[in-house]
Design an enzyme around this catalytic site. Structure first.
Site, mmCIF file in Angstrom:
data_model
loop_
_atom_site.group_PDB
_atom_site.id
_atom_site.type_symbol
_atom_site.label_atom_id
_atom_site.label_comp_id
_atom_site.label_asym_id
_atom_site.label_seq_id
_atom_site.Cartn_x
_atom_site.Cartn_y
_atom_site.Cartn_z
ATOM 1 N N LYS A 101 0.817 -1.266 0.012
ATOM 2 C CA LYS A 101 0.093 0.043 0.071
ATOM 3 C C LYS A 101 0.793 1.239 0.044
ATOM 4 O O LYS A 101 0.423 2.314 -0.692
ATOM 5 C CB LYS A 101 -0.933 -0.110 1.222
ATOM 6 N N LYS A 201 -3.781 3.363 2.669
ATOM 7 C CA LYS A 201 -4.891 2.470 1.955
ATOM 8 C C LYS A 201 -6.062 3.347 1.790
ATOM 9 O O LYS A 201 -6.785 3.372 0.507
ATOM 10 C CB LYS A 201 -5.190 1.681 3.449
HETATM 11 N N1 LIG Z 1 1.720 -9.152 6.875
HETATM 12 C C1 LIG Z 1 0.412 -8.761 6.423
HETATM 13 O O1 LIG Z 1 -0.540 -9.379 7.227
HETATM 14 C C2 LIG Z 1 0.044 -8.030 5.568
HETATM 15 C C3 LIG Z 1 -1.512 -7.515 5.054
HETATM 16 C C4 LIG Z 1 -1.407 -6.684 4.124
HETATM 17 C C5 LIG Z 1 -0.267 -6.268 3.178
HETATM 18 N N2 LIG Z 1 0.729 -6.651 3.612
HETATM 19 C C6 LIG Z 1 1.986 -6.070 2.595
HETATM 20 O O2 LIG Z 1 2.532 -7.131 2.156
HETATM 21 C C7 LIG Z 1 3.891 -6.977 1.814
HETATM 22 C C8 LIG Z 1 4.986 -8.139 2.568
HETATM 23 O O3 LIG Z 1 4.548 -7.874 3.929
HETATM 24 P P1 LIG Z 1 4.760 -9.037 4.702
HETATM 25 O O4 LIG Z 1 4.075 -8.918 6.125
HETATM 26 O O5 LIG Z 1 4.748 -10.457 4.201
HETATM 27 O O6 LIG Z 1 6.533 -8.754 4.890
HETATM 28 P P2 LIG Z 1 7.703 -9.723 5.702
HETATM 29 O O7 LIG Z 1 7.143 -10.650 6.689
HETATM 30 O O8 LIG Z 1 8.785 -8.674 6.363
HETATM 31 O O9 LIG Z 1 8.573 -10.300 4.503
HETATM 32 C C9 LIG Z 1 9.307 -9.535 3.597
HETATM 33 C C10 LIG Z 1 9.927 -10.290 2.767
HETATM 34 O O10 LIG Z 1 10.728 -9.561 1.988
HETATM 35 C C11 LIG Z 1 12.264 -10.179 1.516
HETATM 36 N N3 LIG Z 1 12.983 -9.309 1.337
HETATM 37 C C12 LIG Z 1 13.413 -7.912 1.833
HETATM 38 N N4 LIG Z 1 14.068 -7.249 1.260
HETATM 39 C C13 LIG Z 1 14.491 -7.978 0.388
HETATM 40 C C14 LIG Z 1 15.338 -7.670 -0.687
HETATM 41 N N5 LIG Z 1 16.154 -6.671 -0.546
HETATM 42 N N6 LIG Z 1 15.462 -8.934 -1.623
HETATM 43 C C15 LIG Z 1 14.709 -9.883 -1.511
HETATM 44 N N7 LIG Z 1 13.749 -9.988 -0.814
HETATM 45 C C16 LIG Z 1 13.798 -9.023 0.143
HETATM 46 C C17 LIG Z 1 12.331 -10.952 3.219
HETATM 47 O O11 LIG Z 1 13.134 -11.943 2.868
HETATM 48 P P3 LIG Z 1 13.945 -12.727 3.996
HETATM 49 O O12 LIG Z 1 12.853 -13.628 4.613
HETATM 50 O O13 LIG Z 1 15.013 -13.625 3.175
HETATM 51 O O14 LIG Z 1 14.336 -11.733 5.283
HETATM 52 C C18 LIG Z 1 10.999 -11.418 3.485
HETATM 53 O O15 LIG Z 1 10.883 -12.743 2.774
HETATM 54 C C19 LIG Z 1 4.024 -5.402 2.362
HETATM 55 O O16 LIG Z 1 3.913 -4.472 1.349
HETATM 56 C C20 LIG Z 1 2.896 -5.495 3.584
HETATM 57 O O17 LIG Z 1 2.589 -4.150 3.695
HETATM 58 C C21 LIG Z 1 1.186 -7.386 4.817
#
Ligand SMILES: NC(=O)c1ccc[n+]([C@@H]2O[C@H](COP(=O)([O-])OP(=O)(O)OC[C@H]3O[C@@H](n4cnc5c(N)ncnc54)[C@H](OP(=O)(O)O)[C@@H]3O)[C@@H](O)[C@H]2O)c1
Length: 429
Positions: A101, A201
């Site tokens: 977002k 959002k």
């Molecule tokens: N979590 C939720 O419930 C939720 C809900 C709605 C929207 N979102 C959105 O979805 C997105 C992802 O959220 P998330 O919660 O899944 O995040 P997260 O758990 O922090 O995961 C981020 C992922 O990105 C990878 N990453 C970070 N920097 C990187 C790089 N330079 N190169 C390659 N990979 C990289 C990390 O790798 P490593 O695992 O190897 O560290 C990790 O696997 C965000 O935009 C968030 O705002 C999340």
């Protein structure tokens, strides 16, 4: 031929998407196949089977890989690798699905432009409302309607904190610390409790609902950091619940967008949305008022929204990113918020004779009538908390009166003003 998918980011959401692909009964597998993934740490056990899927250490290389038709960006962040991945994929004509977002709120128009130039699609159901289909509802289901206003609870962390404060009688700081321990809140909670995540959002939803470019900079944002237990208890006594409300309205002057804590009467459609749930109320002609409610985050719900975008691509149904071609999205003139309504005002004043009269006088000077007035037991002999609600008046008048009260020598802290959201979505006038 199946669309070949690459997932960048294997955290909470990325892992959830891989799990959906691993379920051979999921309809996702009919039109799409997972071909590649990328994350920072290849060695980390992610609890999903990645054998048979190509690994990329560099997410940009995956984004540029010609054999990948759809790049799913799940890294997060408005800048850095997430932005470069999306730009790279779109520029070469690959479709992008993202849950990001912040990226869309800040760079949505520029990204939609790149997508249009290369005839790629940019989809983001998961970016707003987690598992609740808010984007598609506005973009597709209500395509034939004219939205006039929308209001939502769009940040689960804030809603959880406010709900827990009310239920357990604990302070903002205590509940936030607990939420951080349980992983419901980030170590740096500013994006959530400061209202910025909800504002991202809201900018996206307002763009689709009102046919304007996403415009985060013009969302007026106020977080929940100043909401105290006293506010929650007193609001309750007066028949209200405090919620962080994200609201956008079509007004004569343009589109007005704000995120801020507000008092909601118990019968308001958003007042009983508790815990980490998200909800959106939309007012649109000729359909009337609609409410969407559900889990706004988490692995499963968010991955399910990513899956719905992927299936839309596979079915060849995806339209323009924000519902209309970029050229048709207005750079809407921003409404000058000439707001009028009822307000809640919390004061902390010195315990001296004549204080109440001085406060009333400052309000009367701005033409404000008091609707209710509560004086609380004093936490110390010297300081008395006072809470009042006003009758309908211009916000500018309340702000002027607040400044005058703050300048009284008996005022011990700046007055805290919260609007009362009336039931129904019309802007209070
Ligand atoms: N979590 C939720 O419930 C939720 C809900 C709605 C929207 N979102 C959105 O979805 C997105 C992802 O959220 P998330 O919660 O899944 O995040 P997260 O758990 O922090 O995961 C981020 C992922 O990105 C990878 N990453 C970070 N920097 C990187 C790089 N330079 N190169 C390659 N990979 C990289 C990390 O790798 P490593 O695992 O190897 O560290 C990790 O696997 C965000 O935009 C968030 O705002 C999340």
């Amino acid at each position: 031929m199946k669309l070949r998918v690459g997932v960048v980011g294997l955290g909470t959401v990325g892992r959830g998407v891989v799990k959906l692909f691993a379920d051979s009964n999921n309809r996702l597998n009919q039109g799409l196949s997972l071909q590649a993934v990328s994350a920072r740490d290849r060695e980390r056990d992610r609890g999903v089977d990645l054998s048979g899927v190509r690994w990329f250490d560099d997410p940009l290389t995956l984004a540029a890989e010609p054999s990948i038709d759809v790049v799913v960006e799940l890294i997060g962040g408005a800048e850095g690798p997430a932005r470069r991945v999306v730009e790279t994929a779109l520029a070469r004509g690959a479709h992008v699905v993202t849950a990001n977002k912040a990226l869309l709120a800040l760079h949505g128009a520029a990204l939609a432009d790149i997508a249009e130039q290369s005839r790629a699609k940019l989809l983001f159901e998961a970016a707003v409302g987690g598992g609740v289909p808010m984007v598609k509802a506005l973009k597709d289901s209500l395509a034939g309607c004219r939205a006039t206003a929308l209001a939502g609870i769009l940040n689960g962390t804030c809603n959880y904190i406010l709900t827990e404060m009310e239920a357990s009688g604990r302070s903002f700081g205590e509940v936030l610390a607990e939420a951080q321990r349980f992983g419901y809140a980030e170590a740096d909670p500013t994006m959530d409790v400061g209202g910025f995540d909800a504002a991202h959002k809201l900018a996206i939803l307002a763009s689709i609902a009102f046919g304007v470019r996403p415009d985060f900079e013009h969302v007026r944002v106020e977080g929940i950091e100043r909401v105290t237990l006293t506010d929650i208890r007193l609001a309750g006594k007066l028949g209200y619940r405090i919620k962080l409300i994200a609201k956008a309205s079509r007004t004569e002057g343009g589109v007005e967008m704000h995120v801020r804590p507000a008092l909601l009467a118990f019968d308001h459609p958003l007042a009983n949305v508790g815990g980490s749930l998200n909800a959106l109320v939309v007012d649109a002609d000729p359909v009337g008022q609609l409410t969407f409610l559900g889990r706004g985050a988490g692995e499963g719900p968010t991955a399910a929204s990513v899956a719905s975008d992927l299936m839309e691509l596979a079915a060849g149904r995806a339209g323009p990113a924000f519902g209309r071609p970029l050229a048709e999205l207005a750079s809407a003139p921003r409404a000058t918020p000439a707001e009028r309504g009822r307000y809640y005002v919390r004061l902390l004043v010195a315990d001296r004779p004549g204080v109440v009269a001085s406060v009333s006088e400052r309000l009367a000077h701005e033409g404000i009538s008091i609707e209710s007035f509560l004086q609380m037991p004093a936490p110390s002999a010297a300081a008395v908390p006072i809470v009042l609600t006003t009758q309908a008046c211009p916000r500018a008048a309340v702000e002027k009166a607040s400044m005058a009260i703050e300048n009284l020598d008996v005022a011990l802290e700046p007055p805290y003003v919260l609007p009362v959201e009336e039931s129904g979505l019309r802007l209070v006038r």
